[in-house]
Design a protein around this motif. Structure first.
Motif, short mmCIF file in Angstrom:
data_model
loop_
_atom_site.label_atom_id
_atom_site.label_comp_id
_atom_site.label_asym_id
_atom_site.label_seq_id
_atom_site.Cartn_x
_atom_site.Cartn_y
_atom_site.Cartn_z
N ARG A 93 4.25 -12.18 -13.84
CA ARG A 93 5.20 -11.29 -13.03
C ARG A 93 6.65 -11.86 -12.92
N LEU A 94 7.51 -10.95 -13.19
CA LEU A 94 8.78 -11.38 -13.16
C LEU A 94 8.91 -12.56 -14.45
N GLY A 95 8.20 -12.36 -15.40
CA GLY A 95 7.93 -13.62 -16.32
C GLY A 95 7.93 -12.89 -17.69
N PRO A 110 17.03 -17.05 -26.61
CA PRO A 110 15.61 -16.68 -26.55
C PRO A 110 15.67 -15.83 -25.04
N GLN A 143 12.82 -16.60 -22.29
CA GLN A 143 13.28 -17.78 -21.51
C GLN A 143 14.09 -17.42 -20.17
N ILE A 190 15.71 -15.37 -16.68
CA ILE A 190 15.07 -15.00 -15.49
C ILE A 190 15.17 -13.56 -15.35
N HIS A 198 14.92 -9.87 -13.42
CA HIS A 198 15.33 -9.40 -12.04
C HIS A 198 15.39 -7.99 -12.32
N THR A 243 18.29 -11.88 -17.82
CA THR A 243 19.46 -12.82 -18.08
C THR A 243 19.32 -13.84 -18.96
N PRO A 295 19.17 -17.06 -21.11
CA PRO A 295 19.42 -18.57 -20.64
C PRO A 295 20.56 -19.20 -21.17
N LEU A 296 20.99 -18.88 -22.10
CA LEU A 296 22.02 -19.69 -22.76
C LEU A 296 23.35 -19.43 -22.00
N HIS A 330 19.75 -13.78 -11.11
CA HIS A 330 19.66 -15.13 -11.80
C HIS A 330 20.53 -16.22 -10.97
N ARG A 333 17.96 -16.28 -7.00
CA ARG A 333 16.86 -16.31 -6.89
C ARG A 333 16.61 -17.99 -7.04
N PRO A 334 17.06 -18.74 -8.07
CA PRO A 334 17.19 -20.24 -7.96
C PRO A 334 17.50 -20.83 -6.65
N GLN A 362 9.04 -18.64 -11.69
CA GLN A 362 9.98 -17.48 -12.23
C GLN A 362 11.36 -17.61 -11.57
N SER A 363 11.58 -18.09 -10.52
CA SER A 363 12.91 -18.40 -9.88
C SER A 363 13.61 -19.49 -10.38
N ARG A 364 13.07 -20.24 -11.36
CA ARG A 364 13.83 -21.40 -11.85
C ARG A 364 14.44 -21.06 -13.26
N PHE A 365 15.61 -21.70 -13.43
CA PHE A 365 16.13 -21.45 -14.83
C PHE A 365 15.19 -22.38 -15.67
N ILE A 366 15.21 -21.90 -16.99
CA ILE A 366 14.19 -22.40 -18.01
C ILE A 366 14.02 -23.67 -17.93
N ARG A 389 11.77 -24.69 -15.52
CA ARG A 389 10.64 -24.15 -15.42
C ARG A 389 9.59 -24.72 -16.47
N ILE A 406 16.83 -26.67 -22.63
CA ILE A 406 17.05 -25.57 -23.97
C ILE A 406 18.24 -26.08 -24.63
N GLN A 407 18.42 -25.80 -25.94
CA GLN A 407 19.29 -26.15 -26.70
C GLN A 407 19.81 -24.79 -27.40
N GLY A 441 17.37 -22.90 -29.20
CA GLY A 441 16.08 -22.28 -28.60
C GLY A 441 14.89 -23.51 -28.82
N TYR A 456 14.13 -27.58 -27.67
CA TYR A 456 14.14 -28.17 -26.37
C TYR A 456 14.56 -30.12 -26.73
N LYS A 470 9.05 -25.67 -28.66
CA LYS A 470 8.53 -25.60 -27.31
C LYS A 470 7.06 -25.89 -27.32
#
Lengths: 110, 814
Positions: free
Chosen positions: A19-21, A55, A58, A60, A62, A67, A69-70, B525, B528-529, B548-552, B555, B560-561, B564, B566, B612
């Motif tokens: 969930r939320l993923g 990607p 990867q 978040i 909401h 959002t 990630p980069l 984003h 949540r973190p 799910q509330s953490r930055f990738i 997580r 992450i590069q 994509g 790591y 990954k």
């Protein structure tokens, strides 16, 4: 869209996606990110941000958005469109959930 | 049926309120707008550049008439549509040509009127004010036929008018009643510098001088003063100030003093009537700058939409002059009195002057001329009420530190060309920022950040961006509330959120959001973190981390590069490794075809380009070689860098390596508001560079010096000395207590440097050095929380299938 023209591919159960993923479906045309919202809606986007190809799987999740990630671009899960003022679009694929089974079509939504 | 909303006044504040309202309640009202000028809504701030010939009227339109049509708004504009009567009993407004509109709610945004000096001849042709498009047209027309202009008023508005007329080729004399220009914003010294620089551009001054008459018969011919002297003029501009336009409100029986009196919700004494903008008097204060007006607009829209939670609590404003090439800034009370102190630098040859007025070690006001890049920083310190005693000795030199990177050492936006880069992170040039501000009608730093990305990453160019904004927009473009909310999902501040989590014993992110009435269903984003961290920090034993509330990076426990893949950094305690560890790393790199192996600045080895799905296998192999996660991805303890110390070095005074290893073994795995780096040097030669770390230790013969709050990177900041201790046990206790204080009190994403600058070094010393019991308690809380934190996340995932779904595709198709 006429139902019979769509090829639906079983990709897994709703429970397979947090969930939320998000999870990734790997296809010959590239990765597709499958998202699950807090309300258990499921969406599918090309796993590549229109900005610099990040990607999205990867990111978040909401509301009905993700959002990247980069560089923190935010995209609408239902359309693949970037939230203003950013401008861009990534392909969005039809998905449906029936009896807990998630099915995906590889025909991008018009 | 929809309710009816009528807006009187088609200016910036009123229309901004409508825009805010349409954003949150698009279908609530049938809206009717009355405006006395025959245009849509335009950017009044940019009238000066229009006068100076730098812009056209079309370029300063914010909402053309099509916008009203598109949003279903009825617009009545022009002289004959001026509202002359409000019938509050029947709830309708009436214009001079008899047009009427009924309302359920009425919004007054009647703005202000220019003040006309009450002297004979003030109504002669050729006497104008500087307020609207009509005035500008009159001035432009006059500048084509006439030569000599006199501007009455040496304030912000007068100088802008004078500059514009000069640019149109007129000979301009500014008449001012005081002996200092812009005396409400500048002290005498800065006013002198301004006058000198304007004189060099060809502007004339006649001051102090009190105007007693405008002379002429069928057109203005000159100005006469109290001492009997006269100046020749064929155009006279009155720019001595503005007065809130309250005539209509007053006539309708709505309570007015200097302005229309409104409360914190922008409601007047008639509950059906709201008011925003320059016509408003709020807590005894009327505002003429755009930022406070837009804050009011936002709050007012919130109440018109019947949401009912926003509050306007007044604004602190700062001023900048928008005359090309002149940089000046002022904020707060810069005059001072017997209770204040002043710090002043003046370099008249360079045209530079700075004065800061301090009261109780806090900035009370500031005036700057020539070099204003730090204006925003001083303003921030003033708004936050920051205790500046710790950095008072370099306060005058600004926020910039030695080695600032990212904007090529530029500190004067005015001297930059359009193609020069302002924001090095996102590659944004000055021209792009200027274009976005004018084309998209941006007014606040946040808007510029969202639209251009400038200053939105590392923030080192914020001062430059603000300078550019002020040169385009002029005064008061930014006045954020005193304490910033966590993000756009809430109005609550970081401190409020943390307090509620502790007091109400909240144990999940949904609980916090529910309790504090978050506006979004599950945050964003940004928040949540932050919430995840605050909960984890408050309840280390009870809180269940929300992946799910953490930055990738946090997580999946790798970085992450851009492509994509790591990067993986195994821990090397204190930067010490062994041949076996190196062999393991080499084998892993071979086995998984890892393309790049790199030594990091923190004395670790980085394996870059790991796929990954290979991560768990890579970790399993590294675990087998005795290595654990190096947390190079974490907002938490990163590395403890050491030198070889007295074990090898002929200068070493203590065993810095052993100390570094011990500290790292005790602190690894802890989550913090941001990344945290430590270093231990064996002597003051400081080979481990401990004085640019969050916690740096320098050994001396008699013990250890403890330094805090340093960092390399964008804004290099050297540490402050916290204290000196003698035993190893003390080093540990102080270190853990400092970390815990930072964990408990800094805002999420604050590193130690900005946190210490906000709370002050004195505060940190008081908590860590002076309060022995408090220090012990902090230390104990840290040790307690480490019980739950020191679990190798790599092993959990490599050998116990934790979060397995993260590392395998859901399905392979085709």
């Amino acid at each position: 869209m006429i139902e019979t023209m769509t090829d639906w591919i079983e990709i897994g159960t709703l429970e397979d996606i947090p969930r939320l993923g998000s999870r990734v479906v790997r296809t010959t045309q590239g990765d597709i990110a499958i998202f699950r919202t807090a309300e258990d809606e499921v969406f599918a986007l090309n796993d590549s941000c229109p900005h610099k190809g990040g990607p999205l799987s990867q990111g978040i999740v909401h509301g009905k958005r993700v959002t990247c990630p980069l560089h923190n671009w935010v995209l609408e899960l239902s359309s693949g469109t970037a939230v203003a003022p950013d401008q861009g679009h990534t392909a969005c694929f039809p998905v449906k959930v029936e009896d807990g089974m998630v099915r995906l079509s590889l025909q991008p939504q018009a | 049926m929809k309710e009816k909303l009528v807006l009187i006044g088609n200016g910036m504040a009123g229309v901004r309120t409508l825009e805010e309202l349409l954003k949150i309640a698009p279908d609530k009202y049938d809206i009717t707008v009355f405006g006395a000028e025959p245009y849509g809504n335009y950017n009044r701030i940019l009238l000066s550049p229009v006068l100076a010939g730098e812009k056209t009227i079309d370029q300063i339109m914010l909402n053309d008439k099509q916008w009203y049509a598109d949003n279903g708004i009825t617009l009545y504009c022009g002289k004959e549509k001026e509202v002359v009567q409000i019938d509050r009993r029947k709830r309708k407004v009436i214009t001079s040509d008899g047009t009427t509109a009924e309302y359920d709610f009425l919004l007054l945004a009647t703005g202000s009127n220019p003040f006309i000096v009450p002297v004979p001849g003030n109504d002669l042709p050729g006497v104008v004010t500087f307020r609207d498009i009509r005035d500008v047209d009159l001035m432009l027309e006059a500048s084509k036929q006439h030569q000599h202009a006199v501007v009455i008023g040496g304030g912000l508005l007068g100088l802008e008018a004078a500059n514009g007329l000069m640019r149109q080729g007129m000979s301009v004399t500014v008449v001012h009643i005081q002996d200092t220009l812009m005396e409400r914003q500048l002290d005498k010294a800065a006013g002198e510098l301004l006058r000198k620089s304007l004189e060099e551009r060809g502007m004339h001054f006649y001051m102090p001088a009190q105007t007693t008459a405008i002379i002429g018969e069928d057109r203005v011919r000159g100005v006469r003063f109290k001492d009997g002297s006269e100046l020749y003029a064929d155009l006279v501009v009155m720019a001595v100030g503005i007065r809130p336009n309250i005539e209509l409100a007053k006539k309708s029986g709505i309570h007015c003093e200097r302005g229309i009196v409104a409360n914190d919700t922008l409601q007047t004494y008639d509950p059906r009537v709201y008011a925003v903008g320059e016509c408003v008097q709020h807590r005894g204060q009327a505002y003429g700058l755009v930022a406070p007006l837009f804050e009011q607009a936002k709050v007012c829209a919130n109440h018109l939409a019947h949401l009912g939670y926003a509050r306007y609590q007044g604004s602190m404003t700062s001023t900048k002059l928008k005359v090309t090439g002149i940089d000046l800034f002022s904020a707060g009370d810069f005059t001072g009195d017997e209770t204040t102190e002043e710090i002043v630098i003046k370099d008249a040859a360079r045209g530079m002057y700075k004065k800061i007025v301090l009261k109780d070690n806090r900035i009370h006001g500031a005036v700057m001329y020539g070099d204003t890049v730090d204006g925003a920083w001083y303003f921030q310190l003033m708004r936050d009420g920051t205790d500046v005693s710790a950095f008072r000795d370099h306060l005058m030199f600004g926020e910039s530190h030695l080695g600032d990177a990212g904007h090529g050492g530029q500190n004067k936006a005015a001297s930059m060309s359009d193609s020069m880069e302002v924001c090095g992170c996102n590659g944004v040039c000055k021209g792009a920022i200027v274009k976005a501000i004018t084309d998209k009608g941006l007014f606040t730093l946040d808007e510029v950040r969202t639209h251009t990305k400038a200053s939105s990453s590392c923030g080192s160019c914020t001062g430059l961006v603000e300078q550019i904004m002020s040169s385009v927009l002029g005064g008061g473009y930014s006045a954020a509330p005193k304490e910033k909310p966590v993000c756009k999902c809430t109005d609550h501040t970081h401190d409020e959120v943390r307090k509620v989590i502790r007091q109400q014993h909240l144990l999940s992110i949904p609980d916090v959001m529910h309790y504090l009435e978050w506006r979004t269903p599950n945050g964003c984003h940004s928040c949540r973190p932050a919430l995840n961290y605050y909960l984890l920090c408050a309840w280390p034993a009870e809180y269940k981390d929300d992946a799910q509330s953490r930055f990738i990076n946090e997580r999946v426990h790798a970085n992450i590069q851009k492509d994509g893949t790591y990067s993986v950094v195994p821990r090397m305690w204190g930067g010490v490794t062994t041949p076996d560890e190196l062999r393991t790393i080499a084998d892993v790199a071979d086995k998984y075809k890892i393309p790049t192996v790199k030594v990091t600045g923190g004395q670790r080895i980085d394996l870059l380009g790991v796929k990954k799905e290979d991560l768990p296998d890579v970790w399993r192999d590294l675990n087998k070689g005795g290595m654990v996660s190096g947390h190079a991805y974490a907002k938490g303890l990163r590395t403890v860098k050491t030198c070889v110390g007295k074990e090898w070095c002929r200068f070493g005074t203590q065993d810095s390596t052993a100390m570094g290893i011990q500290l790292e073994k005790r602190t690894w795995g802890s989550w913090m508001p941001h990344k945290f780096k430590m270093a231990v040097s064996g002597c003051p030669r400081n080979c481990a560079e401990a004085t640019i770390k969050d916690f740096g230790i320098v050994a001396v013969e008699s013990g250890w010096e403890l330094h805090v709050g340093g960092n390399g990177g964008v804004k290099v900041r050297a540490t402050d000395l916290l204290c000196k201790v003698t035993t190893d046990a003390e080093v540990e206790e102080y270190c853990y207590a400092f970390i815990q204080l930072y964990r408990e009190e800094a805002y999420y994403l604050d590193r130690t440097a900005p946190w210490i600058e906000r709370v002050g070094l004195e505060y940190v010393k008081q908590r860590i050095v002076e309060d022995a019991e408090g220090r012990k308690a902090l230390c104990e809380r840290f040790v307690e929380s480490q019980k739950y934190a020191q679990i190798d996340p790599w092993e959990e995932r490599a050998s116990h299938d934790v979060e397995r779904h993260e590392f395998v595709p859901l399905k392979l198709v085709g």
